[in-house]
Design an enzyme around this catalytic site. Structure first.
Site, PDB file in Angstrom:
ATOM      1  N   GLY A   6       0.822  -1.211   0.000  1.00  0.00           N
ATOM      2  CA  GLY A   6       0.000   0.000   0.000  1.00  0.00           C
ATOM      3  C   GLY A   6       0.856   1.260   0.000  1.00  0.00           C
ATOM      4  N   GLY A   9      -0.473   4.751  -1.044  1.00  0.00           N
ATOM      5  CA  GLY A   9      -1.563   5.345  -0.264  1.00  0.00           C
ATOM      6  C   GLY A   9      -1.114   6.572   0.514  1.00  0.00           C
ATOM      7  N   GLN A  10      -2.080   7.169   1.240  1.00  0.00           N
ATOM      8  CA  GLN A  10      -1.794   8.442   1.915  1.00  0.00           C
ATOM      9  C   GLN A  10      -0.643   8.305   2.899  1.00  0.00           C
ATOM     10  OE1 GLN A  10      -4.686   9.766   4.818  1.00  0.00           O
ATOM     11  NE2 GLN A  10      -4.001  11.896   4.711  1.00  0.00           N
ATOM     12  N   LEU A  11      -0.652   7.254   3.727  1.00  0.00           N
ATOM     13  CA  LEU A  11       0.443   7.052   4.704  1.00  0.00           C
ATOM     14  C   LEU A  11       1.658   6.443   4.013  1.00  0.00           C
ATOM     15  CD1 LEU A  11       1.597   6.868   7.582  1.00  0.00           C
ATOM     16  CD2 LEU A  11       0.328   4.707   7.851  1.00  0.00           C
ATOM     17  N   ASP A  32       2.610  -1.736  -4.409  1.00  0.00           N
ATOM     18  CA  ASP A  32       1.192  -1.380  -4.348  1.00  0.00           C
ATOM     19  C   ASP A  32       0.470  -2.154  -5.441  1.00  0.00           C
ATOM     20  OD1 ASP A  32      -0.303   1.229  -2.850  1.00  0.00           O
ATOM     21  OD2 ASP A  32      -1.394   0.306  -4.522  1.00  0.00           O
ATOM     22  N   TYR A 148     -14.905  -1.600   7.680  1.00  0.00           N
ATOM     23  CA  TYR A 148     -13.492  -1.256   7.915  1.00  0.00           C
ATOM     24  C   TYR A 148     -13.163  -1.415   9.406  1.00  0.00           C
ATOM     25  CZ  TYR A 148      -9.610   2.177   8.452  1.00  0.00           C
ATOM     26  OH  TYR A 148      -8.441   2.829   8.763  1.00  0.00           O
ATOM     27  N   LYS A 152     -10.698  -4.016  11.385  1.00  0.00           N
ATOM     28  CA  LYS A 152      -9.600  -3.541  12.267  1.00  0.00           C
ATOM     29  C   LYS A 152      -9.690  -4.203  13.646  1.00  0.00           C
ATOM     30  CE  LYS A 152      -7.457  -0.786   9.416  1.00  0.00           C
ATOM     31  NZ  LYS A 152      -6.122  -1.192   8.883  1.00  0.00           N
TER      32      LYS A 152
HETATM   33  C1  VAH Z   1     -10.512   6.601   7.517  1.00  0.00           C
HETATM   34  N1  VAH Z   1      -8.437   7.856   7.422  1.00  0.00           N
HETATM   35  O1  VAH Z   1     -11.101   7.655   7.510  1.00  0.00           O
HETATM   36  C2  VAH Z   1      -9.030   6.615   7.881  1.00  0.00           C
HETATM   37  C3  VAH Z   1      -8.844   6.489   9.385  1.00  0.00           C
HETATM   38  C4  VAH Z   1      -9.650   7.295  11.643  1.00  0.00           C
HETATM   39  C5  VAH Z   1      -9.746   7.452  10.172  1.00  0.00           C
HETATM   40  O2  VAH Z   1      -9.049   5.182   9.789  1.00  0.00           O
HETATM   41  O3  VAH Z   1     -11.077   5.574   7.233  1.00  0.00           O
END
Ligand code: VAH
Length: 322
Positions: A6, A9-11, A32, A148, A152
């Site tokens: 990834g 991606g942003q990070l 990626d 999501y 997690k």
């Molecule tokens: C999101 N940027 O918005 C991520 C993050 C806490 C937000 O997990 O899904």
């Protein structure tokens, strides 16, 4: 050597750049599922699908990988539009990477190629409406409202299981919203903060998809990268939390951010059109207690809202003059 999934991606874009500064470009293999993102920094890049165990195993043995930063995932807002794919990518991708840390025949790269350290980002998305809203404790009920978030919570439990049963040294942070100016956000709920700053820097108005008073925990990207590197550098015996550490740096509402932006861009105009992302944000905490990370491995953020906005707008001004 270091492998990043990834990485576009942003990070990933900023973590790859920082790791290359520290360890040398050639030692960081950025991968990626798609071509590179905005920063075309030189260095090894490969297309890699984290759902392909053989491809992952091949990359680990080919590049003599000792550490994996596993960032590939579908984020909260995008995840609600493709729930099966989000669960599969976020869960099976993590399990494929965790197996690469095993010293037994279940390691597709071979037990002799077991990676020694794995980093995996969790999120404040693990918390739901029944967690304390202010200063949410490290140990809270985890009843997320998004796929999501579910992935997690499950991922954190898998990390703890692989550490406990197989000795895999996997470490994790529950990131708040992340804000940077060098990479594009990837379909999360907190992307508005990046977009608002970009609009202001470009002299444009901004329509915010969150309510003006929706408060969220946030962090500047430089602090997010620092937190990952500090956690990964901590002596193993100090890493007491093997699900995922709460970390945060600030909390603010879109209205707070617009007010700070106006110190630099006086006529900056924002209007609000809350959409489904506001409902997701409303299920998350307003602020986070990250005392355990501060206690265990000396976590400390450098940027608050004022410093972050000033830093980003100054950098944007520099780049627009360039
Ligand atoms: C999101 N940027 O918005 C991520 C993050 C806490 C937000 O997990 O899904």
């Amino acid at each position: 050597n270091i492998l990043i999934t990834g990485s576009a991606g942003q990070l990933g874009v900023e973590l790859a750049a920082r790791l290359r500064e520290i360890h040398g470009t050639e030692r960081v293999i950025a991968t990626d599922i798609r071509e590179r993102n905005r920063i075309e920094e030189a260095g090894p890049f490969e297309i890699l699908d984290v759902l392909d165990r053989e491809q992952l195993a091949g990359a680990v043995s080919k590049h003599n990988i000792g550490t994996i930063y596993h960032l590939a995932a579908i984020l909260s807002a995008n995840g609600e539009k493709q729930i099966g794919k989000t669960w599969q990518l976020n869960m099976d991708g993590l399990l494929n990477v965790l197996d690469l840390g095993r010293n037994d025949e279940n390691n597709p790269a071979g037990s002799q190629n077991a990676v020694s350290h794995i980093f995996w980002p969790s999120s404040i998305a693990v918390f739901g409406p029944d967690a304390d809203r202010e200063m949410t404790p490290q140990n809270s009920p985890l009843n997320p409202t998004t796929v999501y978030g579910i992935s997690k919570v499950a991922g954190e439990q898998w990390c703890a299981y692989y550490h406990r049963r197989f000795g895999v040294d996997v470490r994790s942070l529950r990131y708040p919203g992340l804000i940077g100016y060098k990479s594009e956000p990837g379909g999360g709920t907190t992307d508005y903060a990046v977009d608002m700053l970009q609009a202001a820097a470009g002299g444009n108005a901004y329509t915010c998809p969150l309510g003006s008073h929706t408060r969220l925990p946030m962090m500047y990207m430089d602090d997010a990268v620092k937190a990952a590197l500090d956690l990964m550098a901590a002596p193993e015996e100090l890493v007491d939390v093997r699900t995922s550490y709460n970390v945060s740096a600030m909390s603010f509402t879109p209205d707070d951010m617009a007010g700070v932006i106006r110190r630099h861009v006086p006529d900056f105009d924002v209007d609000y059109a809350p959409d489904s992302r506001d409902a997701i944000a409303a299920s998350w905490p307003d602020s986070i207690d990250d005392g355990k990370a501060r206690q265990d491995w000396n976590w400390k953020p450098d940027f608050d809202l004022g410093a972050m906005v000033k830093h980003i707008l100054d950098q944007q001004a520099l780049s627009s003059e360039a």
